[in-house]
Write a protein that holds these residues in place. Structure first.
Motif, PDB file in Angstrom:
ATOM      1  N   HIS A   7       0.797  -1.183   0.000  1.00  0.00           N
ATOM      2  CA  HIS A   7       0.000   0.000   0.000  1.00  0.00           C
ATOM      3  C   HIS A   7       0.851   1.264   0.000  1.00  0.00           C
ATOM      4  CE1 HIS A   7      -4.201  -1.026   0.129  1.00  0.00           C
ATOM      5  NE2 HIS A   7      -4.494   0.126   0.674  1.00  0.00           N
ATOM      6  N   MET A   8       1.826   1.322   0.879  1.00  0.00           N
ATOM      7  CA  MET A   8       2.686   2.506   0.979  1.00  0.00           C
ATOM      8  C   MET A   8       3.503   2.706  -0.280  1.00  0.00           C
ATOM      9  SD  MET A   8       2.192   4.209   3.539  1.00  0.00           S
ATOM     10  CE  MET A   8       3.316   5.101   4.522  1.00  0.00           C
ATOM     11  N   LEU A   9       3.858   1.628  -0.918  1.00  0.00           N
ATOM     12  CA  LEU A   9       4.633   1.729  -2.140  1.00  0.00           C
ATOM     13  C   LEU A   9       3.832   2.446  -3.223  1.00  0.00           C
ATOM     14  CD1 LEU A   9       7.300   1.054  -3.468  1.00  0.00           C
ATOM     15  CD2 LEU A   9       6.308  -1.132  -4.170  1.00  0.00           C
ATOM     16  N   PHE A  53       1.426   4.724  -2.747  1.00  0.00           N
ATOM     17  CA  PHE A  53       1.375   6.147  -2.392  1.00  0.00           C
ATOM     18  C   PHE A  53       2.706   6.832  -2.687  1.00  0.00           C
ATOM     19  CE2 PHE A  53      -2.110   4.848   0.586  1.00  0.00           C
ATOM     20  CZ  PHE A  53      -3.114   5.573  -0.054  1.00  0.00           C
ATOM     21  N   TYR A  54       3.801   6.116  -2.382  1.00  0.00           N
ATOM     22  CA  TYR A  54       5.127   6.661  -2.650  1.00  0.00           C
ATOM     23  C   TYR A  54       5.328   6.865  -4.141  1.00  0.00           C
ATOM     24  CZ  TYR A  54      10.169   7.148  -2.815  1.00  0.00           C
ATOM     25  OH  TYR A  54      11.434   7.608  -3.057  1.00  0.00           O
ATOM     26  N   ALA A  55       4.941   5.910  -4.955  1.00  0.00           N
ATOM     27  CA  ALA A  55       5.077   6.018  -6.407  1.00  0.00           C
ATOM     28  C   ALA A  55       4.231   7.169  -6.943  1.00  0.00           C
ATOM     29  CB  ALA A  55       4.681   4.703  -7.064  1.00  0.00           C
ATOM     30  N   PHE A  76       3.304   9.812  -5.240  1.00  0.00           N
ATOM     31  CA  PHE A  76       3.937  11.040  -4.747  1.00  0.00           C
ATOM     32  C   PHE A  76       5.128  11.431  -5.624  1.00  0.00           C
ATOM     33  CE2 PHE A  76       7.332  12.947  -2.220  1.00  0.00           C
ATOM     34  CZ  PHE A  76       6.730  14.145  -1.864  1.00  0.00           C
ATOM     35  N   VAL A  77       5.985  10.479  -5.938  1.00  0.00           N
ATOM     36  CA  VAL A  77       7.151  10.747  -6.779  1.00  0.00           C
ATOM     37  C   VAL A  77       6.702  11.186  -8.172  1.00  0.00           C
ATOM     38  CG1 VAL A  77       9.135   9.662  -7.912  1.00  0.00           C
ATOM     39  CG2 VAL A  77       8.694   9.231  -5.490  1.00  0.00           C
TER      40      VAL A  77
END
Length: 144
Positions: free
Chosen positions: A1-3, A5-7, A9-10
């Motif tokens: 899940h966090m991955l 959101f991180y992707a 965001f980037v």
């Protein structure tokens, strides 16, 4: 899940930078261009003022009928009333490259206003004679 959101965001941050960086360079270029235009305008105004000063110097030579190096109220009055002096001024302006009728009219108006100002001083100080620098400054002050 966090991955995920991180992707995301980037990805969004990358798009933002892609938009912001060129905008910064465009703004810098526009500011530099504005400064260049202001400098060019200032230079043009300085050149025009120098040209006008040379024309007023020639006008001083025409108004200074007795070639004394100074101009009296009588000489200014005589020049204002003498169409030959105004025609000589017009010819001088043609030589310099500014033969517009409005310039001749502006110089005549500047001379008239200087004559009026000097006449007022003359009533206070008795006899007033203007040297070349005072004459040039007076005509330009009344012209601008």
């Amino acid at each position: 899940h966090m991955l995920a959101f991180y992707a995301i965001f980037v990805f969004i941050a990358g798009l933002s930078l892609i938009s912001v960086v060129p905008a910064i360079f465009i703004e810098l270029h526009m500011n530099a261009q504005k400064v260049e235009e202001e400098n060019a305008m200032e230079k043009t105004m300085q050149e025009r003022r120098k040209k006008i000063e040379r024309m007023v110097e020639q006008m001083f030579g025409l108004v200074d009928a007795d070639q004394s190096g100074s101009v009296s109220i009588e000489e200014m009055s005589q020049a204002l009333g003498d169409n030959d002096v105004l025609e000589m001024l017009r010819q001088q302006l043609k030589k310099v490259g500014v033969a517009e009728e409005s310039d001749v009219a502006n110089f005549k108006l500047g001379l008239y206003e200087l004559w009026e100002d000097t006449k007022l001083k003359d009533e206070e100080d008795m006899k007033v004679e203007l040297d070349q620098s005072e004459f040039i400054e007076g005509v330009l002050r009344n012209r601008e």
